[in-house]
Write a protein that holds these residues in place. Sequence first.
Motif, PDB file in Angstrom:
ATOM      1  N   ALA A 166       2.441  67.538  32.140  1.00 29.96           N
ATOM      2  CA  ALA A 166       1.217  66.971  31.573  1.00 29.96           C
ATOM      3  C   ALA A 166      -0.033  67.485  32.287  1.00 29.96           C
ATOM      4  N   ALA A 167       0.045  68.694  32.834  1.00 26.26           N
ATOM      5  CA  ALA A 167      -1.108  69.329  33.470  1.00 26.26           C
ATOM      6  C   ALA A 167      -1.594  70.464  32.572  1.00 26.26           C
ATOM      7  N   LYS A 168      -2.761  70.966  32.854  1.00 27.18           N
ATOM      8  CA  LYS A 168      -3.341  72.065  32.068  1.00 27.18           C
ATOM      9  C   LYS A 168      -2.389  73.261  32.067  1.00 27.18           C
ATOM     10  N   PHE A 169      -2.182  73.843  30.881  1.00 24.43           N
ATOM     11  CA  PHE A 169      -1.371  75.048  30.730  1.00 24.43           C
ATOM     12  C   PHE A 169      -2.305  76.247  30.667  1.00 24.43           C
ATOM     13  N   LYS A 170      -1.826  77.408  31.151  1.00 20.90           N
ATOM     14  CA  LYS A 170      -2.616  78.643  31.086  1.00 20.90           C
ATOM     15  C   LYS A 170      -1.770  79.757  30.505  1.00 20.90           C
ATOM     16  N   ASP A 171      -2.431  80.712  29.885  1.00 23.32           N
ATOM     17  CA  ASP A 171      -1.750  81.860  29.291  1.00 23.32           C
ATOM     18  C   ASP A 171      -0.897  82.529  30.369  1.00 23.32           C
ATOM     19  N   ALA A 172       0.384  82.678  30.098  1.00 23.16           N
ATOM     20  CA  ALA A 172       1.312  83.188  31.112  1.00 23.16           C
ATOM     21  C   ALA A 172       1.273  84.700  31.271  1.00 23.16           C
ATOM     22  N   ILE A 173       0.922  85.448  30.210  1.00 16.42           N
ATOM     23  CA  ILE A 173       0.991  86.910  30.309  1.00 16.42           C
ATOM     24  C   ILE A 173      -0.280  87.622  29.863  1.00 16.42           C
ATOM     25  N   GLY A 174      -1.261  86.912  29.311  1.00 17.84           N
ATOM     26  CA  GLY A 174      -2.528  87.537  28.926  1.00 17.84           C
ATOM     27  C   GLY A 174      -2.468  88.372  27.658  1.00 17.84           C
ATOM     28  N   ALA A 175      -1.391  88.257  26.899  1.00 13.97           N
ATOM     29  CA  ALA A 175      -1.227  89.000  25.646  1.00 13.97           C
ATOM     30  C   ALA A 175      -0.205  88.264  24.793  1.00 13.97           C
ATOM     31  N   ALA A 176      -0.115  88.644  23.525  1.00 15.29           N
ATOM     32  CA  ALA A 176       0.875  88.045  22.644  1.00 15.29           C
ATOM     33  C   ALA A 176       2.270  88.520  23.033  1.00 15.29           C
ATOM     34  N   LEU A 177       3.215  87.624  22.991  1.00 17.41           N
ATOM     35  CA  LEU A 177       4.614  87.965  23.205  1.00 17.41           C
ATOM     36  C   LEU A 177       5.149  88.726  21.998  1.00 17.41           C
ATOM     37  N   ILE A 178       4.810  88.227  20.809  1.00 17.36           N
ATOM     38  CA  ILE A 178       5.202  88.846  19.546  1.00 17.36           C
ATOM     39  C   ILE A 178       4.003  88.794  18.612  1.00 17.36           C
ATOM     40  N   ASN A 179       3.768  89.916  17.924  1.00 20.33           N
ATOM     41  CA  ASN A 179       2.709  89.936  16.909  1.00 20.33           C
ATOM     42  C   ASN A 179       3.208  90.710  15.702  1.00 20.33           C
ATOM     43  N   ARG A 180       2.421  90.743  14.664  1.00 23.53           N
ATOM     44  CA  ARG A 180       2.826  91.386  13.406  1.00 23.53           C
ATOM     45  C   ARG A 180       3.136  92.864  13.601  1.00 23.53           C
ATOM     46  N   GLU A 181       2.362  93.554  14.420  1.00 20.25           N
ATOM     47  CA  GLU A 181       2.627  94.983  14.641  1.00 20.25           C
ATOM     48  C   GLU A 181       3.992  95.221  15.277  1.00 20.25           C
ATOM     49  N   LEU A 182       4.388  94.366  16.212  1.00 19.24           N
ATOM     50  CA  LEU A 182       5.697  94.499  16.835  1.00 19.24           C
ATOM     51  C   LEU A 182       6.811  94.284  15.828  1.00 19.24           C
ATOM     52  N   ILE A 183       6.624  93.317  14.943  1.00 17.11           N
ATOM     53  CA  ILE A 183       7.636  93.028  13.940  1.00 17.11           C
ATOM     54  C   ILE A 183       7.781  94.203  12.970  1.00 17.11           C
ATOM     55  N   ILE A 184       6.672  94.778  12.529  1.00 12.65           N
ATOM     56  CA  ILE A 184       6.707  95.905  11.599  1.00 12.65           C
ATOM     57  C   ILE A 184       7.388  97.124  12.256  1.00 12.65           C
ATOM     58  N   LEU A 185       7.126  97.360  13.521  1.00 17.40           N
ATOM     59  CA  LEU A 185       7.731  98.490  14.224  1.00 17.40           C
ATOM     60  C   LEU A 185       9.244  98.327  14.338  1.00 17.40           C
TER      61      LEU A 185
END
Length: 135
Positions: free
Chosen positions: A114-133
């Motif tokens: 229940a504490a503030k969460f922060k972006d773990a990697i600074g980028a998307a794990l999966i995005n549309r471009e990755l799926i298309i590739l």
Amino acid sequence: METSGNPIIKHKYTSDPTAVDHDDKVYLYTGHDEAPPGTEDYVMNKWLCFSSSDLIYWEEHQGLLKATDFVWAEGGAFASKVIKRHGKFFWYVAVNHQTIKGSAIGVAESSEPAAKFKDAIGAALINRELIILQT
């Protein structure tokens, strides 16, 4: 705050719940629909967290994660899942990507449920471009 019955969260519109148990409490994470009255659409920009040790009384924990906490996202707080692993909490979320058409999956982390969460990697794990590739 006391809430009981169905739905258990009555003071806000919630969606897509996921739960984690930790230290004799259940943590319920949900989407939050903030559409103004008369709107025929969803307006979801953040997620909510509630905890309970008896599943009758629920405490709200505010400000843990919103879609724009991911600098690469433009908004849209869709379905999510929280898991506990190796002493940390990871919140996997679907959001709208800022520069790539469509949604993407991000992950945020916290040392407490229940504490503030922060972006773990600074980028998307999966995005549309990755799926298309991959197809």
